[in-house]
Design an enzyme around this catalytic site. Structure first.
Site, short mmCIF file in Angstrom:
data_model
loop_
_atom_site.label_atom_id
_atom_site.label_comp_id
_atom_site.label_asym_id
_atom_site.label_seq_id
_atom_site.Cartn_x
_atom_site.Cartn_y
_atom_site.Cartn_z
N MET A 37 0.82 -1.21 0.00
CA MET A 37 0.00 0.00 0.00
C MET A 37 0.85 1.27 0.00
O MET A 37 0.45 2.31 -0.49
CB MET A 37 -0.90 0.03 1.24
CG MET A 37 -2.15 -0.79 1.09
SD MET A 37 -3.02 -0.94 2.67
CE MET A 37 -3.47 0.74 2.99
N VAL B 102 -6.13 6.57 7.01
CA VAL B 102 -5.48 6.23 8.27
C VAL B 102 -5.49 4.73 8.55
O VAL B 102 -4.76 4.25 9.40
CB VAL B 102 -6.14 6.96 9.46
CG1 VAL B 102 -5.80 8.44 9.40
CG2 VAL B 102 -7.64 6.77 9.47
N GLY B 103 -6.35 3.98 7.84
CA GLY B 103 -6.48 2.55 8.13
C GLY B 103 -5.24 1.76 7.75
O GLY B 103 -4.39 2.24 7.00
N CYS B 104 -5.13 0.53 8.29
CA CYS B 104 -3.97 -0.32 8.03
C CYS B 104 -4.18 -1.23 6.83
O CYS B 104 -3.25 -1.88 6.38
CB CYS B 104 -3.65 -1.19 9.24
SG CYS B 104 -2.85 -0.27 10.54
N ILE B 105 -5.39 -1.36 6.37
CA ILE B 105 -5.68 -2.35 5.33
C ILE B 105 -5.97 -1.66 3.99
O ILE B 105 -6.80 -0.78 3.93
CB ILE B 105 -6.88 -3.24 5.73
CG1 ILE B 105 -6.60 -3.91 7.07
CG2 ILE B 105 -7.16 -4.28 4.65
CD1 ILE B 105 -5.40 -4.83 7.06
#
Lengths: 160, 105
Positions: A37, B102-105
């Site tokens: 990501m 902001v999420g991790c996924i």
């Protein structure tokens, strides 16, 4: 180390997953996906019990360890009761789904589709007499530790 | 807080360099932001992602995870990484004029 090298952004990570419990597998998957990501190269190397995560027959049934895991805050004898691990696993999966963490199989497909590479450890494969067809189709290969280091050239190696 | 020059205007940006004010964003600004990110042309698939991210962010206050993005926008993971190379969620958010996810996924 000069300041210049100290602040070089990480370009590539090679993550070793050596444990076969649900809580042993997820951190590595999250870190690999997170690396992709952020635009880093990422590869995963599954070794010893970590192979459970890429074995077709096992990967959908990984469990949370409720014994020998102080983080569970559960006395060992309670953790050993039948059904306790299944219960803890169910709870964890439910909470993970809420924050959009996919099940192991879907997560691996996601990492693979994002360009992350998945490898199984040759020594473990030989030890358990496993074959290529026992693994998910997304697996990029069964490689020796030497090949792993070759592929990890220039990467940060993370052992989980 | 800094500013960036887009189409002759100084627009406020946050610490990550993403637009600070939603109201500064429009499609022309998005095209300029995309160029700065090394994406010279926004295709209809790029717009699908950008519009979907803006829609979710408007309703829920933050950009969606990549998993949700691919499930609900109809653009699969492989394509998403081709459309926005080197970090799809964060680059798509920047072009969409949204804060870094902001999420991790």
């Amino acid at each position: 180390m000069t300041d210049e090298t100290a602040f070089q952004p990480i370009q590539k990570v090679s993550i070793v997953i050596s444990k076969g419990s649900l809580d042993g597998v997820y951190p590595g998957l999250i870190m690999a996906n997170g690396a992709r990501m952020e635009g880093m190269e990422a590869s995963l190397f599954f070794t010893f019990f970590g192979l459970e995560a890429v074995l077709n027959k096992r990967m959908d049934n990984l469990k949370v360890a409720t014994v020998g895991n102080p983080g569970m805050h559960m006395p060992t004898l309670i953790g050993a009761l039948p059904g306790m691990s299944a219960f803890a696993t169910m709870m964890m999966k439910k909470e993970m789904e809420k924050i959009d963490i996919p099940p192991v199989r879907e997560f691996l497909t996601m990492i693979h589709d994002s360009g992350g590479e998945l490898y199984a450890c040759r020594a473990t494969v030989d030890m358990y007499h496993l074959k290529r067809e026992d693994f998910i189709s997304e697996l990029d290969g069964i490689i020796s530790v030497g090949q792993f280091y070759e592929k990890a050239a220039g990467a940060q190696i993370i052992f989980t | 807080m800094g500013t960036i020059n887009i189409l002759g205007k100084q627009l406020a940006v946050d610490a990550d360099g993403n637009l600070a004010n939603r109201s500064d964003w429009n499609e022309d600004v998005a095209r300029e932001l995309a160029k700065q990110e090394g994406i010279p042309n926004l295709t209809s698939q790029h717009w699908t992602i950008i519009n979907y991210m803006r829609k979710v962010s408007e309703k829920e206050g933050s950009a969606p995870s990549i998993r949700r993005l691919t499930k609900e926008s109809g653009v699969d993971t492989k394509t998403l990484y081709q459309l926005f190379p080197k970090g799809p969620a964060k680059r798509a958010a920047k072009i969409a004029g949204l804060p870094k996810p902001v999420g991790c996924i």
